[in-house]
Design an enzyme around this catalytic site. Structure first.
Site, PDB file in Angstrom:
ATOM      1  N   HIS A  99      -0.621  15.094 -18.644  1.00  0.00           N
ATOM      2  CA  HIS A  99      -1.686  14.792 -17.671  1.00  0.00           C
ATOM      3  C   HIS A  99      -2.829  15.805 -17.741  1.00  0.00           C
ATOM      4  O   HIS A  99      -3.961  15.489 -17.406  1.00  0.00           O
ATOM      5  CB  HIS A  99      -1.107  14.709 -16.257  1.00  0.00           C
ATOM      6  CG  HIS A  99      -0.352  13.442 -16.007  1.00  0.00           C
ATOM      7  ND1 HIS A  99      -0.729  12.514 -15.075  1.00  0.00           N
ATOM      8  CD2 HIS A  99       0.757  12.938 -16.606  1.00  0.00           C
ATOM      9  CE1 HIS A  99       0.112  11.494 -15.089  1.00  0.00           C
ATOM     10  NE2 HIS A  99       1.029  11.728 -16.006  1.00  0.00           N
ATOM     11  N   TRP A 114       5.148   7.951 -30.489  1.00  0.00           N
ATOM     12  CA  TRP A 114       5.768   9.270 -30.683  1.00  0.00           C
ATOM     13  C   TRP A 114       5.654  10.134 -29.427  1.00  0.00           C
ATOM     14  O   TRP A 114       6.570  10.877 -29.095  1.00  0.00           O
ATOM     15  CB  TRP A 114       5.153   9.974 -31.902  1.00  0.00           C
ATOM     16  CG  TRP A 114       5.361   9.206 -33.179  1.00  0.00           C
ATOM     17  CD1 TRP A 114       6.291   8.214 -33.399  1.00  0.00           C
ATOM     18  CD2 TRP A 114       4.628   9.342 -34.399  1.00  0.00           C
ATOM     19  NE1 TRP A 114       6.167   7.720 -34.673  1.00  0.00           N
ATOM     20  CE2 TRP A 114       5.161   8.398 -35.319  1.00  0.00           C
ATOM     21  CE3 TRP A 114       3.573  10.149 -34.812  1.00  0.00           C
ATOM     22  CZ2 TRP A 114       4.684   8.260 -36.621  1.00  0.00           C
ATOM     23  CZ3 TRP A 114       3.092  10.016 -36.114  1.00  0.00           C
ATOM     24  CH2 TRP A 114       3.644   9.076 -37.005  1.00  0.00           C
ATOM     25  N   ASP A 171      -6.618  22.398 -20.991  1.00  0.00           N
ATOM     26  CA  ASP A 171      -7.310  23.595 -20.505  1.00  0.00           C
ATOM     27  C   ASP A 171      -6.807  24.108 -19.164  1.00  0.00           C
ATOM     28  O   ASP A 171      -7.368  25.053 -18.612  1.00  0.00           O
ATOM     29  CB  ASP A 171      -8.819  23.306 -20.405  1.00  0.00           C
ATOM     30  CG  ASP A 171      -9.120  22.159 -19.437  1.00  0.00           C
ATOM     31  OD1 ASP A 171      -8.158  21.553 -18.905  1.00  0.00           O
ATOM     32  OD2 ASP A 171     -10.313  21.867 -19.228  1.00  0.00           O
ATOM     33  N   VAL A 212       5.949   5.722  -8.108  1.00  0.00           N
ATOM     34  CA  VAL A 212       5.606   4.306  -8.329  1.00  0.00           C
ATOM     35  C   VAL A 212       6.362   3.463  -7.291  1.00  0.00           C
ATOM     36  O   VAL A 212       5.799   2.597  -6.633  1.00  0.00           O
ATOM     37  CB  VAL A 212       5.934   3.851  -9.772  1.00  0.00           C
ATOM     38  CG1 VAL A 212       5.481   2.409  -9.981  1.00  0.00           C
ATOM     39  CG2 VAL A 212       5.271   4.761 -10.805  1.00  0.00           C
ATOM     40  N   ASP A 272      15.793   5.739 -18.594  1.00  0.00           N
ATOM     41  CA  ASP A 272      16.948   5.269 -19.362  1.00  0.00           C
ATOM     42  C   ASP A 272      18.205   5.791 -18.684  1.00  0.00           C
ATOM     43  O   ASP A 272      18.120   6.492 -17.671  1.00  0.00           O
ATOM     44  CB  ASP A 272      16.862   5.644 -20.854  1.00  0.00           C
ATOM     45  CG  ASP A 272      17.076   7.129 -21.153  1.00  0.00           C
ATOM     46  OD1 ASP A 272      17.552   7.880 -20.265  1.00  0.00           O
ATOM     47  OD2 ASP A 272      16.765   7.546 -22.281  1.00  0.00           O
ATOM     48  N   GLY A 284      -9.476  18.876 -22.262  1.00  0.00           N
ATOM     49  CA  GLY A 284      -8.166  18.789 -22.905  1.00  0.00           C
ATOM     50  C   GLY A 284      -7.131  19.658 -22.207  1.00  0.00           C
ATOM     51  O   GLY A 284      -7.080  19.714 -20.977  1.00  0.00           O
ATOM     52  N   GLU A 312      14.655  17.901 -12.562  1.00  0.00           N
ATOM     53  CA  GLU A 312      13.379  17.363 -12.100  1.00  0.00           C
ATOM     54  C   GLU A 312      12.184  18.243 -12.503  1.00  0.00           C
ATOM     55  O   GLU A 312      11.151  17.751 -12.945  1.00  0.00           O
ATOM     56  CB  GLU A 312      13.466  17.205 -10.575  1.00  0.00           C
ATOM     57  CG  GLU A 312      12.175  16.911  -9.863  1.00  0.00           C
ATOM     58  CD  GLU A 312      11.631  15.529 -10.143  1.00  0.00           C
ATOM     59  OE1 GLU A 312      12.312  14.745 -10.823  1.00  0.00           O
ATOM     60  OE2 GLU A 312      10.509  15.254  -9.699  1.00  0.00           O
ATOM     61  N   GLU A 336       9.062  17.212 -14.820  1.00  0.00           N
ATOM     62  CA  GLU A 336       7.689  17.228 -14.309  1.00  0.00           C
ATOM     63  C   GLU A 336       6.801  18.177 -15.119  1.00  0.00           C
ATOM     64  O   GLU A 336       5.606  17.923 -15.285  1.00  0.00           O
ATOM     65  CB  GLU A 336       7.681  17.605 -12.828  1.00  0.00           C
ATOM     66  CG  GLU A 336       8.262  16.521 -11.926  1.00  0.00           C
ATOM     67  CD  GLU A 336       7.481  15.214 -11.968  1.00  0.00           C
ATOM     68  OE1 GLU A 336       6.276  15.236 -11.696  1.00  0.00           O
ATOM     69  OE2 GLU A 336       8.089  14.171 -12.293  1.00  0.00           O
ATOM     70  N   SER A 390      -7.002  22.589 -16.374  1.00  0.00           N
ATOM     71  CA  SER A 390      -7.876  22.172 -15.259  1.00  0.00           C
ATOM     72  C   SER A 390      -7.085  21.468 -14.166  1.00  0.00           C
ATOM     73  O   SER A 390      -7.495  21.484 -13.002  1.00  0.00           O
ATOM     74  CB  SER A 390      -9.002  21.265 -15.763  1.00  0.00           C
ATOM     75  OG  SER A 390      -8.486  20.067 -16.302  1.00  0.00           O
ATOM     76  N   THR A 436      20.329   7.958 -19.631  1.00  0.00           N
ATOM     77  CA  THR A 436      20.727   9.333 -19.980  1.00  0.00           C
ATOM     78  C   THR A 436      19.532  10.297 -19.857  1.00  0.00           C
ATOM     79  O   THR A 436      19.079  10.869 -20.858  1.00  0.00           O
ATOM     80  CB  THR A 436      21.256   9.379 -21.432  1.00  0.00           C
ATOM     81  OG1 THR A 436      20.239   8.828 -22.293  1.00  0.00           O
ATOM     82  CG2 THR A 436      22.542   8.586 -21.593  1.00  0.00           C
TER      83      THR A 436
END
Ligand code: NAG
Ligand code: NAG
Ligand code: NAG
Length: 364
Positions: free
Chosen positions: A73, A196, A94, A209, A219, A92, A62, A66, A96, A221
């Protein structure tokens, strides 16, 4: 003639070597490990620490998943369009999202990242590395823990200074293909590059979610860096794996598996579906494209020439993965190919009945 060319190359190589300054020379670090640049030594200490204390002994669990999600993100919050409109467009990659977690973690798209943000923060502070560097490093190490994982590049030297990113720059799972592709286009990625980057979903899972099924993978695997994500997203969606269909979720093809609406949309969109199939057809190409595009993403907001290449600190993944297959109980008739210019790649069918895919254990 050939020997002359060879000789001049040798001369060139030795003059380059002579020009290498003393700072930035090949170094043997305190722990005995070697790296191309002495500025990279600190990353061996970070590596040992996070493998043991963040990734539970070098696992593709996990926290590794993450950490990889966090690279995206943080970095994708970069908008030349906002900058051109006279607003702050985000910095970008950075860091933040850690430095300004009080702001950025209130954005709904960052739901569920609070644990990895708070788990990461003390490692960066302890080793005195910038949050932006730490995020990209941990993502590269975490994904190298997965079977057959990629060899991501890592450049160090991002400033630790940042401002909170503006909202609405990270795509949502409920976004349409148009919205997602235009957001990526603003950040500098064309449609195939979006595919990609989505290679990452081969080790992806969801927690928030549908919070009734935390760890439900994308998936069958989730510890393998294989092409199954691209195969299984092309299967007919027939079931709801958790507590009803949520915002950003569509029907799944297999018990326990989770399908994001955004993955479904891009898997069947004419701008992306043929590239999606190519990921199934050639794993070496899939890895190469992912590595190239992750490097590009990790540099958003920064000038590569001002950073130091510490890629040789990233461990080499081990393990092997299976060739693409249709999970047990389903057949090629359950596929819904959407590329008109090329046939769906050959995949094998696994014998047996439909089972349920276990969730990725939450081990933090
Ligand atoms: C980065 O900034 C944080 C505050 O946001 C600070 O705690 C940390 O020590 C800084 N790290 C470096 C390497 O300057
Ligand atoms: C931490 O890093 C900053 C810049 O990256 C440097 O100025 C500072 O001296 C470092 N602190 C320690 C305790 O090494
Ligand atoms: C997809 O699954 C549905 C059941 O949810 C079924 O009615 C439909 O025929 C299937 N389509 C294909 C192409 O297999």
């Amino acid at each position: 003639m050939f020997s002359k060319v060879f000789l001049s190359l040798v001369v060139l190589a030795s003059s380059v070597a002579a020009a290498v300054p003393t700072v930035g020379r090949r170094a043997t670090c305190a722990n005995g490990k070697t790296t191309a640049n002495d500025a990279c030594c600190v990353w061996f200490d970070v590596l040992d620490d996070i493998q043991e204390n963040l990734f539970h002994g070098g696992q593709c669990g996990e926290d590794a998943h993450e950490s990889l999600r966090l690279t995206f993100h943080d970095a994708i919050a970069f908008s030349p369009a906002l900058t051109a409109a006279g607003q702050f467009g985000g910095g970008g990659a950075d860091g933040s999202i850690i430095a300004h977690s009080d702001v950025e973690l209130t954005y709904p798209v960052n739901d569920g990242l609070d644990e990895i943000v708070e788990a990461s923060r003390p490692f960066a502070i302890k080793h005195n590395v910038s949050f932006g560097d730490f995020i990209q490093f941990a993502g590269a190490v975490g994904v190298a823990n997965c079977n057959g994982g990629p060899q991501l590049s890592f450049f160090a030297g991002r400033s630790n200074d940042s401002q909170p990113s503006p909202p609405n720059l990270v795509p949502l799972p409920s976004d349409t293909a148009d919205t997602i592709l235009s957001r990526f286009s603003d950040a500098g990625f064309d449609a195939v590059e979006v595919v990609w980057l989505l290679v990452s979903h081969t080790v992806g899972s969801q927690n928030t979610v549908d919070s009734s099924i935390p760890g439900a993978p994308f998936d069958s695997t989730p510890s393998d860096f294989d092409a199954q994500f691209f195969v299984e997203t092309m299967l007919n969606g027939t079931l709801v794996p958790g507590n009803g269909l949520q915002d950003g979720e569509v029907l799944s093809p297999y018990p326990g598996e989770f399908r994001l609406q955004s993955d479904f949309a891009l898997s069947r969109d004419s701008r992306t579906t043929c590239e999606w199939q190519k990921m199934i057809a050639d794993r070496a190409n899939m890895l190469e494209k992912f590595e190239i595009t992750m490097l590009k993403m990790s540099l958003l907001g920064f000038d590569q020439s001002a950073l130091t290449d510490c890629s040789d600190v990233i461990p080499t993944a081990t393990g092997t993965v299976q060739d693409p297959f249709i999970p047990a109980g389903l057949t090629v008739d359950d596929l819904q190919p959407a590329c008109s210019s090329s046939a769906f790649p050959t995949v094998t069918t696994v014998a047996g009945a439909v089972t349920s895919i276990p969730a990725v254990p939450l081990n933090s």
